[in-house]
Design a protein around this motif. Structure first.
Motif, mmCIF file in Angstrom:
data_model
loop_
_atom_site.group_PDB
_atom_site.id
_atom_site.type_symbol
_atom_site.label_atom_id
_atom_site.label_comp_id
_atom_site.label_asym_id
_atom_site.label_seq_id
_atom_site.Cartn_x
_atom_site.Cartn_y
_atom_site.Cartn_z
ATOM 1 N N GLU A 145 10.872 124.729 -85.316
ATOM 2 C CA GLU A 145 10.625 123.299 -85.508
ATOM 3 C C GLU A 145 11.731 122.662 -86.342
ATOM 4 O O GLU A 145 12.188 121.549 -86.051
ATOM 5 C CB GLU A 145 9.271 123.110 -86.195
ATOM 6 C CG GLU A 145 8.902 121.651 -86.422
ATOM 7 C CD GLU A 145 7.548 121.500 -87.096
ATOM 8 O OE1 GLU A 145 7.137 120.352 -87.319
ATOM 9 O OE2 GLU A 145 6.914 122.536 -87.407
ATOM 10 N N GLU A 146 12.182 123.369 -87.387
ATOM 11 C CA GLU A 146 13.262 122.843 -88.220
ATOM 12 C C GLU A 146 14.586 122.858 -87.472
ATOM 13 O O GLU A 146 15.396 121.927 -87.602
ATOM 14 C CB GLU A 146 13.369 123.645 -89.513
ATOM 15 C CG GLU A 146 14.515 123.244 -90.434
ATOM 16 C CD GLU A 146 14.443 121.825 -90.967
ATOM 17 O OE1 GLU A 146 15.418 121.385 -91.603
ATOM 18 O OE2 GLU A 146 13.413 121.147 -90.776
ATOM 19 N N LYS A 147 14.825 123.903 -86.671
ATOM 20 C CA LYS A 147 16.041 123.941 -85.856
ATOM 21 C C LYS A 147 16.075 122.757 -84.899
ATOM 22 O O LYS A 147 17.111 122.107 -84.721
ATOM 23 C CB LYS A 147 16.115 125.251 -85.077
ATOM 24 C CG LYS A 147 16.363 126.482 -85.928
ATOM 25 C CD LYS A 147 16.397 127.737 -85.053
ATOM 26 C CE LYS A 147 16.609 128.990 -85.877
ATOM 27 N NZ LYS A 147 16.588 130.217 -85.034
ATOM 28 N N ASP A 148 14.947 122.462 -84.283
ATOM 29 C CA ASP A 148 14.876 121.339 -83.340
ATOM 30 C C ASP A 148 15.090 120.012 -84.064
ATOM 31 O O ASP A 148 15.775 119.119 -83.551
ATOM 32 C CB ASP A 148 13.530 121.329 -82.621
ATOM 33 C CG ASP A 148 13.341 122.522 -81.692
ATOM 34 O OD1 ASP A 148 14.355 123.167 -81.338
ATOM 35 O OD2 ASP A 148 12.188 122.813 -81.337
ATOM 36 N N ARG A 149 14.510 119.888 -85.266
ATOM 37 C CA ARG A 149 14.680 118.651 -86.032
ATOM 38 C C ARG A 149 16.136 118.421 -86.383
ATOM 39 O O ARG A 149 16.663 117.320 -86.247
ATOM 40 C CB ARG A 149 13.842 118.718 -87.314
ATOM 41 C CG ARG A 149 13.862 117.421 -88.140
ATOM 42 C CD ARG A 149 13.261 117.616 -89.517
ATOM 43 N NE ARG A 149 14.156 118.353 -90.400
ATOM 44 C CZ ARG A 149 15.132 117.773 -91.116
ATOM 45 N NH1 ARG A 149 15.354 116.476 -91.038
ATOM 46 N NH2 ARG A 149 15.896 118.505 -91.907
ATOM 47 N N ARG A 150 16.822 119.481 -86.793
ATOM 48 C CA ARG A 150 18.229 119.358 -87.169
ATOM 49 C C ARG A 150 19.099 119.042 -85.964
ATOM 50 O O ARG A 150 20.035 118.243 -86.062
ATOM 51 C CB ARG A 150 18.695 120.632 -87.863
ATOM 52 C CG ARG A 150 18.029 120.859 -89.207
ATOM 53 C CD ARG A 150 18.678 121.997 -89.963
ATOM 54 N NE ARG A 150 18.013 122.252 -91.235
ATOM 55 C CZ ARG A 150 18.567 122.945 -92.219
ATOM 56 N NH1 ARG A 150 19.780 123.462 -92.088
ATOM 57 N NH2 ARG A 150 17.907 123.142 -93.342
#
Length: 246
Positions: free
Chosen positions: A221-226
């Motif tokens: 989820e954090e990878k996608d947000r970044r």
């Protein structure tokens, strides 16, 4: 004191090299571009283009209020002009430096950045072979520009080491990742080797903004947000209530 909002990319390292060459005090204010610090309201007050580096000089030469400067070329010109080093005051010499600072900002940096982007992207967004070839060849052309420039002069702007050299250097140290063979460019390589041996250049390249992150350990989820933060930007809406009439 110069307060440098910084992340260790080629654009950030241009400024740290200059600061280390000058030997003046400065502080690093981490601007983690992976996390999206460059989009925070407090950063936009000094860096309205959502890009680091930016600086705040709380002791400007005119003795007035602190000055904020964004864009790495403008930052280097501002600092070198203030310190009266690496930026010759004579008209013809300064014009030579200015030309190559603008060349780097308009050509070397953007094209090298696109080259690296598409070479790292691979086939995750479909066939990128045209983009890889387009920007790898363009970067090759730009190395040729430097090579021919350095054929008969020690430094980019002439016989003096200036911000024209410092601004271009960090974009050349990853020549392998750009798909280049610098044995093609012997005059450029002589310059690269000389700058690489300078202690201040080495210190400038080594400046960090805190411990490195283990990106592989981030949740998806954090990878996608970044990824959403870093790519395919569109315009940021302006606030309501602004000036519409003069």
């Amino acid at each position: 004191m110069i307060h440098l909002h910084y992340w260790p990319t080629p654009n950030g390292k241009k400024v740290t090299i200059l600061l280390e060459e000058l030997g003046i005090p400065y502080t690093i204010v981490p601007c983690n571009i992976g996390k999206g610090d460059q989009f925070k309201d407090e950063f936009l007050k000094i860096g309205p283009n959502n890009r680091m580096p930016a600086i705040v000089d709380d002791a400007p030469a005119d003795g007035g209020a602190p000055i904020a400067v964004f864009e790495s070329g403008a930052i280097m010109m501002y600092i070198a002009d203030k310190e009266e080093r690496f930026y010759p005051p004579e008209l013809r010499k300064r014009t030579e430096v200015n030309q190559w600072v603008f060349w780097q900002m308009a050509n070397q940096g953007p094209k090298s950045g696109e080259c690296g982007h598409f070479r790292r992207l691979g086939d995750r967004q479909g066939d990128q072979s045209y983009a890889v070839r387009r920007f790898t060849d363009e970067v090759n052309r730009l190395y040729g520009v430097l090579n021919n420039r350095l054929y008969d002069r020690r430094y980019i702007a002439g016989d003096e080491y200036t911000i024209a050299d410092m601004i271009s250097y960090p974009w050349t140290v990853n020549w392998q990742g750009q798909g280049q063979d610098i044995s093609e460019f012997k005059y450029f390589k002589r310059w690269l080797d000389e700058l690489s041996a300078r202690p201040a250049v080495q210190r400038g390249l080594a400046v960090s903004a805190g411990p490195p992150e283990d990106l592989d350990s981030l949740p998806q989820e954090e990878k996608d947000r970044r990824a959403k933060l870093l790519y395919n930007h569109r315009a940021r809406p302006a606030p309501e209530g602004g000036l519409l009439t003069l």
